[in-house]
Design an enzyme around this catalytic site. Sequence first.
Site, mmCIF file in Angstrom:
data_model
loop_
_atom_site.group_PDB
_atom_site.id
_atom_site.type_symbol
_atom_site.label_atom_id
_atom_site.label_comp_id
_atom_site.label_asym_id
_atom_site.label_seq_id
_atom_site.Cartn_x
_atom_site.Cartn_y
_atom_site.Cartn_z
ATOM 1 C CB SER A 144 42.750 32.933 -48.611
ATOM 2 O OG SER A 144 43.542 33.198 -47.441
ATOM 3 C CG HIS A 195 41.166 31.007 -44.757
ATOM 4 N ND1 HIS A 195 41.502 29.488 -44.852
ATOM 5 C CD2 HIS A 195 41.879 31.847 -45.222
ATOM 6 C CE1 HIS A 195 42.495 29.709 -45.687
ATOM 7 N NE2 HIS A 195 42.735 30.803 -45.958
#
Length: 323
Positions: A144, A195
Site C-alpha cells: 500500500s 502510507h
Amino acid sequence: MHRRQRTSHLGLLLLASQLFQVGVDNVPPVTLAVLGLNVYLFLFPAAPLLKTCVSVQQTYWSSDWRRLLLSPFHHVDDWHLYFNMVSFLWKGMKLERRLGGAWFLYLLSVFSLLTGLVYLLLEALLTELTDDPSYSMDCAVGFSGVLFALKVLNNHYHPGGVTYMLGLPVSNRYASWVELVLIHITSPGTSFVGHLAGILVGLLYTSGPLKTIMKRCADLVTSNGHGAHRHAYYRSAGTSGYRGSNEGYSGNFHYAADHSTNQAASYTGGLTEEQQLEEAIRNSLNDRGQTHGGGGPPPYGFSLSQELSAEEMRWRRLRRFDS
C-alpha cells in the site's frame, strides 16, 4: 510463530474474477508480472510475516536490510492482498501505458525501496520527538505504501480530475491526503506512517529531485555499452502528450520534449514535423506500390514523385478524401 490463516481464499477468488473481467490480455506485462509476484509470495511466502515486515528495530538496529525488499510484496491475509492488487491493477494499467514498461518497472523498484526507507526515517523521527520506543517497533508489511506513491504520480498527470470517496467528489490534487486520513479513520489497523511514506516518495518524484536522479542513473547505465537503446528507453519514459479522460486512458503518449535539439535531430534527421509526416506517408505509399509490382499504378490513384511540393501533396490528399 505467527501463521497466516487461509480458509476461504475469497479475496483471491475475487481478485481472479476482477482480473478476468478486465481481461488478462488487456493488462500490460509489467503490471501483470508484479501482480503475479504478489500473489505467488502470498501463497508461497519467502519468509514468515514477522521476518518480512519492516521496522526500525528489526531492519536498522538488527541490520536486516533484506526486509526492505520483502516487505512490499507480502500481505497479512487475502483481503489485504485483494484490495492492494485491485488498486494496483488500475493504477498500473494507466501508468505503464503512459510511461512504458521499462520505466514503469524501474519506477516500481525505486518506489518499493524508497517507501521502506522513508518509513524507517519517519518512525525513527517519531521515536526521537515523542521519546516513545514503540514507534521503532511498529512493523509494516504490504504494497500500500507503493500504491500511495503511484496515486500521487497518477494524480499529478490528471490535476483537474475528481476522485469519489465515500460518495463525495475530491479533487485529484488532494485525493491522496484525503484517502490517507479516511483509511486511518475507517481502518485503524493500517499503517498511517507507511502510507504517508508512500505519499512523500510520490512527491519526491513529481515535485522533487527523484525523477531527475533516476534519469541520470539510467543515463549512466545506458551509456555503458547500451547507447543504441538509449533513445528508445527514454521515449517510453516520457511524460508529455498524454491525453485521456479522468476515468481512463487513451493509450497515447509521446516523448517529453526535454531533450536538446541535437538529440531530437537523431530521430527526425533535421526534418520538421510536417516534413516528417509527408515523408512517412510517401514511404508508406511507396512500400504499398512495390507490393503491387513495378508496372502497376500506384495506390490511392496519385503519383508518388519525389519532386512533388508540400502544397501539392496536401491538395492531392484532400482530393482523395473528398472523392
